[in-house]
Every structure is written in C-alpha cells, then in structure tokens.
Design an enzyme around this catalytic site. Structure first.
Site, PDB file in Angstrom:
ATOM      1  N   VAL A  75       0.851  -1.231   0.226  1.00 32.16           N
ATOM      2  CA  VAL A  75       0.190  -0.122  -0.067  1.00 32.16           C
ATOM      3  C   VAL A  75       0.865   1.067   0.032  1.00 32.16           C
ATOM      4  O   VAL A  75       0.296   2.653   0.025  1.00 32.16           O
ATOM      5  CB  VAL A  75      -1.028   0.044   1.176  1.00 32.16           C
ATOM      6  CG1 VAL A  75      -2.196  -0.958   0.952  1.00 32.16           C
ATOM      7  CG2 VAL A  75      -0.079  -0.171   2.563  1.00 32.16           C
ATOM      8  N   TYR A 169       3.234   5.965  15.106  1.00 32.11           N
ATOM      9  CA  TYR A 169       1.939   5.438  15.088  1.00 32.11           C
ATOM     10  C   TYR A 169       0.902   6.435  15.375  1.00 32.11           C
ATOM     11  O   TYR A 169      -0.001   6.715  14.595  1.00 32.11           O
ATOM     12  CB  TYR A 169       1.849   4.070  15.926  1.00 32.11           C
ATOM     13  CG  TYR A 169       0.516   3.405  15.789  1.00 32.11           C
ATOM     14  CD1 TYR A 169       0.266   2.421  14.797  1.00 32.11           C
ATOM     15  CD2 TYR A 169      -0.656   3.797  16.409  1.00 32.11           C
ATOM     16  CE1 TYR A 169      -0.925   1.782  14.701  1.00 32.11           C
ATOM     17  CE2 TYR A 169      -1.815   3.117  16.440  1.00 32.11           C
ATOM     18  CZ  TYR A 169      -1.938   2.028  15.655  1.00 32.11           C
ATOM     19  OH  TYR A 169      -3.159   1.560  15.303  1.00 32.11           O
TER      20      TYR A 169
HETATM   21  N1  LIG Z   1      -5.622  -4.091  16.761  1.00 34.45           N
HETATM   22  C1  LIG Z   1      -5.849  -2.981  17.516  1.00 34.45           C
HETATM   23  O1  LIG Z   1      -5.982  -3.206  18.192  1.00 34.45           O
HETATM   24  C2  LIG Z   1      -6.088  -1.661  16.608  1.00 34.45           C
HETATM   25  C3  LIG Z   1      -6.418  -0.701  17.365  1.00 34.45           C
HETATM   26  C4  LIG Z   1      -6.620   0.569  16.528  1.00 34.45           C
HETATM   27  C5  LIG Z   1      -6.491   0.526  15.170  1.00 34.45           C
HETATM   28  N2  LIG Z   1      -6.008  -0.504  14.524  1.00 34.45           N
HETATM   29  C6  LIG Z   1      -5.520  -0.389  13.107  1.00 34.45           C
HETATM   30  O2  LIG Z   1      -6.558  -1.232  12.471  1.00 34.45           O
HETATM   31  C7  LIG Z   1      -5.599  -1.755  11.456  1.00 34.45           C
HETATM   32  C8  LIG Z   1      -5.660  -3.194  11.238  1.00 34.45           C
HETATM   33  O3  LIG Z   1      -5.257  -3.656  12.366  1.00 34.45           O
HETATM   34  P1  LIG Z   1      -5.121  -5.192  12.787  1.00 34.45           P
HETATM   35  O4  LIG Z   1      -4.988  -4.924  14.194  1.00 34.45           O
HETATM   36  O5  LIG Z   1      -6.127  -5.951  11.991  1.00 34.45           O
HETATM   37  O6  LIG Z   1      -3.635  -5.579  12.040  1.00 34.45           O
HETATM   38  P2  LIG Z   1      -3.180  -6.969  11.646  1.00 34.45           P
HETATM   39  O7  LIG Z   1      -1.605  -6.876  11.636  1.00 34.45           O
HETATM   40  O8  LIG Z   1      -3.622  -8.138  12.135  1.00 34.45           O
HETATM   41  O9  LIG Z   1      -3.405  -6.942  10.100  1.00 34.45           O
HETATM   42  C9  LIG Z   1      -2.808  -5.801   9.123  1.00 34.45           C
HETATM   43  C10 LIG Z   1      -2.795  -6.589   7.972  1.00 34.45           C
HETATM   44  O10 LIG Z   1      -2.091  -5.428   6.934  1.00 34.45           O
HETATM   45  C11 LIG Z   1      -1.191  -6.008   6.029  1.00 34.45           C
HETATM   46  N3  LIG Z   1      -0.060  -4.979   5.646  1.00 34.45           N
HETATM   47  C12 LIG Z   1       0.784  -4.459   6.529  1.00 34.45           C
HETATM   48  N4  LIG Z   1       1.660  -3.912   5.834  1.00 34.45           N
HETATM   49  C13 LIG Z   1       1.170  -3.528   4.480  1.00 34.45           C
HETATM   50  C14 LIG Z   1       1.527  -3.093   3.341  1.00 34.45           C
HETATM   51  N5  LIG Z   1       2.654  -2.262   3.167  1.00 34.45           N
HETATM   52  N6  LIG Z   1       0.632  -3.375   2.167  1.00 34.45           N
HETATM   53  C15 LIG Z   1      -0.280  -4.042   2.214  1.00 34.45           C
HETATM   54  N7  LIG Z   1      -0.658  -4.927   3.409  1.00 34.45           N
HETATM   55  C16 LIG Z   1       0.107  -4.933   4.583  1.00 34.45           C
HETATM   56  C17 LIG Z   1      -0.734  -7.175   6.829  1.00 34.45           C
HETATM   57  O11 LIG Z   1       0.139  -8.197   6.064  1.00 34.45           O
HETATM   58  C18 LIG Z   1      -1.845  -7.555   7.819  1.00 34.45           C
HETATM   59  O12 LIG Z   1      -2.533  -8.548   6.939  1.00 34.45           O
HETATM   60  C19 LIG Z   1      -4.453  -0.879  11.375  1.00 34.45           C
HETATM   61  O13 LIG Z   1      -4.391   0.198  10.586  1.00 34.45           O
HETATM   62  C20 LIG Z   1      -4.254  -0.756  12.910  1.00 34.45           C
HETATM   63  O14 LIG Z   1      -3.343   0.413  12.949  1.00 34.45           O
HETATM   64  C21 LIG Z   1      -5.708  -1.753  15.223  1.00 34.45           C
END
Ligand SMILES: NC(=O)c1ccc[n+]([C@@H]2O[C@H](COP(=O)([O-])OP(=O)(O)OC[C@H]3O[C@@H](n4cnc5c(N)ncnc54)[C@H](O)[C@@H]3O)[C@@H](O)[C@H]2O)c1
Length: 270
Positions: A75, A169
């Site tokens: 991305v 972040y």
């Molecule tokens: N988990 C939490 O507690 C939480 C809380 C608030 C916000 N978020 C946000 O939610 C979103 C998803 O988080 P999650 O916990 O499901 O994460 P996760 O790590 O389970 O999933 C993230 C996915 O993004 C993919 N990814 C990473 N870098 C990439 C790139 N350069 N190009 C394409 N794909 C890429 C990974 O391969 C993975 O499949 C993120 O933006 C995170 O910051 C998460």
C-alpha cells in the site's frame, strides 16, 4: 440497491442484513485481524470483496474464504495501489467501498526519545501515505459513479494521548483522521462520504500474546476501558459495514469511535 432480505450467516442461526448486495468493496490488510473480519462481514452482506494484502498467503486465503478476489499490493507503492482499484473495477464494474485499513505497529516505534528516523518514516509510509494513495486512486471511480463510501482506519490514539507512546503510530493516525475529515468535506456534494474509523484496542493474536505474557501491562490498559474488555475484530467489522452501507448516509467526515467508551471516560466502573 439495497436488498433487505434477511439471510443466514455461515453459523445458520443468526439473521444478518444484506445491505451491500451488488456493491464492490476493496479492503486493504484483508489477510488478518480487522481487515479479515471485515472481509467476512461485508461478504455476508452481499458485497463483492477485493482482498488486498502484502502477504500473499493470508490475502489469498481470505479471498478464497469470502468468494472474492485477491490482489497483492504494497500500500506504500502508488502504481500498485492504482492497479488494485483498477482490478476491482475491471472485475466487478464498480468501486463502491474503500476500506483503507492496512497498518503496522512495530516495536521500534516507541518513545520519541528512542524512536529513530527510519522507524518513524516506515510507519508514516504504511499508515498514512498509504491512505493518501488509496483515497487518491479510489476517488476517481466514485466521482464517475456519483457515489461511494471511504472508510479509513485511524485509531482512538488519534484523539487521546498515551504515556505508553508509539510516537509515529499516533502521529500517523492523527494524520488519517484529519485527512479523512477534509476529504469528507471536499467530496460530499459528489455523493462520496469519507469517515475515519477509530477503533479502541482490539483482541488480535498479537495483543493476546503480549498481554498473556504480561498481565500487568494488560491491566494498566484495561482499567481505562469502561466496558472492561478489549474489542473483538467482528465488533469493528460491524461498524465498517454500517459506514459502508446506506444506513450511514448522513454520517460523513466523522471521527467514528468504536472504543467501548475509552475516549469518554474519566473514572471507570470497578
Ligand atoms: N488491533 C488494534 O488494537 C487496533 C486498534 C486501533 C486501530 N488499529 C488499526 O487497524 C488496522 C488493522 O489492524 P489489525 O490489528 O487488524 O492488524 P493486523 O496486523 O492483524 O493486520 C494488518 C494487515 O495489513 C497487512 N499489511 C501490512 N503492511 C502492508 C503493506 N505495506 N501493504 C499491504 N498490506 C499490508 C498485513 O499483512 C496484515 O494482513 C491498522 O491500521 C491498525 O493500526 C488496530
């Protein structure tokens, strides 16, 4: 088009709505966590789901499970993001929903005093530049359709400070929030809504493992959550489905908190 017919989920019992029949939804980071739960939810509501991820194995598995297509994409690369939305349009004939969700939270992004420029830049690229690129390449399709819903994943840390800092972040998510607001305002009269989804902490495998090893660390955070637990990915996916659907037709340029009340809390229940 909204098909209100109740349908059954895979579990067979729970009735779900079918608000996204005939719609095409592009999800970045669809291979894991929130993205995967959302791929499942949007597919169950009738959407054609385009699963985008840098991880080929996880992304392919998600696409196969939900009957969508997989597009491998980094991305942070403009040409790859452009090709992603073109693939969605070429396959399904529209781009109705863009859930720009891929993000990282690496260990070397910590206090400002110890976080190096490399870590800072990497997180900005994956979490913020990616959202700029996804919006930039999704918008022209939506403009031509005169309709679309963009949901960008920010975080509750975009609206609150944490003493347990992850400085790049947090700054990146603040950027996602501001950019989403501005785009929501700019494109509103073209039928396009742009919202920032702000999840609280979600029970992902990583978080579970981290806190299983360190109960004190978990307790330090849980005390601030009024409902007394972290979110499940399915609860975040349900919010995305709402924002993707016409049920949220007057929700735009919003800071859409799904945080169990964290951002509203001073003293939490014992
Ligand atoms: N988990 C939490 O507690 C939480 C809380 C608030 C916000 N978020 C946000 O939610 C979103 C998803 O988080 P999650 O916990 O499901 O994460 P996760 O790590 O389970 O999933 C993230 C996915 O993004 C993919 N990814 C990473 N870098 C990439 C790139 N350069 N190009 C394409 N794909 C890429 C990974 O391969 C993975 O499949 C993120 O933006 C995170 O910051 C998460």
């Amino acid at each position: 088009m909204t098909d209100q017919t109740p349908a059954a989920t895979g579990a067979g019992e729970t009735p779900v709505c079918r608000r996204l029949v005939g719609r095409t939804a592009v999800i970045t980071g669809a291979g894991s966590g929130i993205g995967l739960a959302t791929a499942r939810r949007l597919a169950s509501e009738g959407a054609n789901v385009v699963c985008a991820d840098i991880d080929e194995q996880a992304g392919k598995a998600a696409a196969e499970e939900v009957g969508g297509i997989f597009v491998q994409v980094d991305v942070t690369a403009s040409d790859q993001v452009e090709a992603l939305f073109k693939a969605a349009y070429d396959t399904y004939g529209s781009v109705d929903v863009a859930f720009n969700n891929a993000g990282i939270s690496p260990a070397d992004d910590d206090s400002i005093l110890t976080t190096g420029l490399d870590a800072w830049k990497r997180v900005q690229e994956v979490n913020l530049t990616s959202v700029y690129l996804c919006c930039k390449h999704a918008l022209p399709y939506m403009q031509r359709q005169g309709k679309g819903s963009i949901i960008n994943t920010a975080s509750f840390v975009a609206v609150m400070g944490a003493a347990t800092s992850q400085i790049s972040y947090t700054a990146s998510k603040g950027g996602v929030l501001s950019m989403s607001r501005e785009l929501g305002v700019q494109f509103a009269r073209e039928g396009i809504r742009v919202n920032a989804l702000c999840p609280g902490p979600v029970n992902t495998p990583l978080l579970k493992e981290l806190f299983a090893k360190d109960p004190e660390r978990a307790a330090r955070r849980l005390v601030h959550v009024p409902v007394g637990r972290f979110a499940e990915p399915e609860e975040i996916a349900a919010a995305v489905a709402f924002l993707a659907s016409d049920d949220s037709s007057f929700v735009n340029a919003a800071e859409f908190l799904v945080d169990g009340g964290i951002a509203g809390a001073y003293v939490t229940p014992v």
